[in-house]
Design a protein around this motif. Sequence first.
Motif, short mmCIF file in Angstrom:
data_model
loop_
_atom_site.label_atom_id
_atom_site.label_comp_id
_atom_site.label_asym_id
_atom_site.label_seq_id
_atom_site.Cartn_x
_atom_site.Cartn_y
_atom_site.Cartn_z
N ALA A 152 -5.44 9.48 -8.02
CA ALA A 152 -4.93 8.20 -8.52
C ALA A 152 -5.92 7.07 -8.25
O ALA A 152 -6.12 6.20 -9.10
N ALA A 153 -6.53 7.08 -7.08
CA ALA A 153 -7.50 6.03 -6.75
C ALA A 153 -8.69 6.08 -7.69
O ALA A 153 -9.15 5.04 -8.18
N ALA A 154 -9.18 7.29 -7.96
CA ALA A 154 -10.32 7.43 -8.88
C ALA A 154 -9.93 6.95 -10.28
O ALA A 154 -10.69 6.21 -10.92
N ALA A 155 -8.75 7.35 -10.75
CA ALA A 155 -8.31 6.95 -12.10
C ALA A 155 -8.06 5.45 -12.19
O ALA A 155 -8.23 4.86 -13.26
N GLY A 178 -4.95 0.97 0.97
CA GLY A 178 -4.61 -0.37 0.50
C GLY A 178 -5.85 -1.18 0.19
O GLY A 178 -6.97 -0.76 0.49
N PRO A 179 -5.65 -2.32 -0.40
CA PRO A 179 -6.77 -3.18 -0.77
C PRO A 179 -7.35 -3.88 0.45
O PRO A 179 -6.68 -4.04 1.47
N ASP A 212 -7.56 -16.63 8.05
CA ASP A 212 -7.90 -16.74 6.63
C ASP A 212 -7.77 -15.39 5.92
O ASP A 212 -8.53 -15.08 5.01
N GLU A 213 -6.78 -14.60 6.33
CA GLU A 213 -6.57 -13.27 5.74
C GLU A 213 -6.37 -13.39 4.23
O GLU A 213 -5.64 -14.24 3.75
N SER A 214 -7.08 -12.53 3.50
CA SER A 214 -6.97 -12.56 2.05
C SER A 214 -7.41 -11.23 1.47
O SER A 214 -8.04 -10.43 2.14
N VAL A 215 -7.04 -11.01 0.21
CA VAL A 215 -7.44 -9.82 -0.53
C VAL A 215 -7.84 -10.28 -1.92
O VAL A 215 -7.15 -11.09 -2.54
N ALA A 216 -8.94 -9.74 -2.41
CA ALA A 216 -9.39 -10.09 -3.76
C ALA A 216 -8.39 -9.57 -4.79
O ALA A 216 -7.85 -8.47 -4.63
N ILE A 217 -8.13 -10.34 -5.82
CA ILE A 217 -7.16 -9.97 -6.86
C ILE A 217 -7.53 -8.64 -7.51
O ILE A 217 -6.66 -7.79 -7.73
N ASP A 218 -8.82 -8.40 -7.79
CA ASP A 218 -9.20 -7.14 -8.44
C ASP A 218 -8.88 -5.94 -7.54
O ASP A 218 -8.46 -4.89 -8.01
N GLN A 219 -9.03 -6.10 -6.22
CA GLN A 219 -8.67 -5.02 -5.30
C GLN A 219 -7.16 -4.80 -5.25
O GLN A 219 -6.69 -3.67 -5.16
N LEU A 220 -6.42 -5.88 -5.34
CA LEU A 220 -4.95 -5.79 -5.36
C LEU A 220 -4.47 -5.06 -6.62
O LEU A 220 -3.58 -4.21 -6.56
N ALA A 222 -2.46 -1.52 -6.79
CA ALA A 222 -1.17 -1.40 -7.49
C ALA A 222 -1.21 -0.27 -8.52
O ALA A 222 -0.26 0.51 -8.64
N ARG A 223 -2.30 -0.17 -9.25
CA ARG A 223 -2.46 0.93 -10.22
C ARG A 223 -2.47 2.28 -9.51
O ARG A 223 -1.91 3.25 -9.99
N THR A 224 -3.14 2.32 -8.36
CA THR A 224 -3.19 3.56 -7.58
C THR A 224 -1.79 3.98 -7.14
O THR A 224 -1.40 5.13 -7.30
N TYR A 225 -1.02 3.03 -6.60
CA TYR A 225 0.35 3.34 -6.16
C TYR A 225 1.19 3.85 -7.33
O TYR A 225 1.93 4.84 -7.19
N ALA A 226 1.09 3.19 -8.47
CA ALA A 226 1.87 3.60 -9.64
C ALA A 226 1.48 5.01 -10.07
O ALA A 226 2.34 5.85 -10.37
N ARG A 227 0.19 5.31 -10.09
CA ARG A 227 -0.27 6.65 -10.49
C ARG A 227 0.17 7.73 -9.50
O ARG A 227 0.51 8.84 -9.91
N ILE A 228 0.16 7.41 -8.22
CA ILE A 228 0.63 8.38 -7.21
C ILE A 228 2.10 8.72 -7.47
O ILE A 228 2.50 9.88 -7.47
#
Length: 172
Positions: free
Chosen positions: A99-102, A134-135, A146-154, A158-164
């Motif tokens: 899923a992560a690769a896809a 996770g991202p 200043d904890e943050s996550v880049a939107i593209d990683q998020l 999310a796509r990875t979780y959905a595919r799993i």
Amino acid sequence: MARRVGGRGPSAGRAGHGQRRTDRRRHRTVDRAGECTVIADRRLLPHESGPEVLDQLRTRLTCLGLERDGLKVTAELTLDMPGFETDQDAPLVGALVDAAAAAGAGHPPLGGWTAACDGGFLARDAKLPVVVFGPGSVSEQAHRADESVAIDQLVIAARTYARIILDLLGVS
């Protein structure tokens, strides 16, 4: 009375004889001679339990013979966060890698993680396979002001979780 601990430079600490605590009401530091508190964070491995590790620690402390020198030593378990390990051949691991690769994350590295999370409770109590994914970066981004996550990683996560989920449910 204090002495240098470790090397030289700004990261070298000081070890004091006794415990220092701040009295917040009076904004001053109070010395308590003859008492020292040491707090240690000992992570558990998958085959260990908190009470077992505490018993081992108490045995080792007793072997030091500190009480012969008039020192009283106590040890307590304040958090029993179980460790966990999931077989790399488990269906969940394969689903995550695919899923992560896809989803565009590439192939995540498989291996251990030195931090703790609630996954240990799921693995121990519910006997579920657990993976941590996770991202962002736990070591470089998490638990900071200043904890943050880049939107593209998020989005990729999310796509990875959905595919799993779809893969494990057998949905194309």
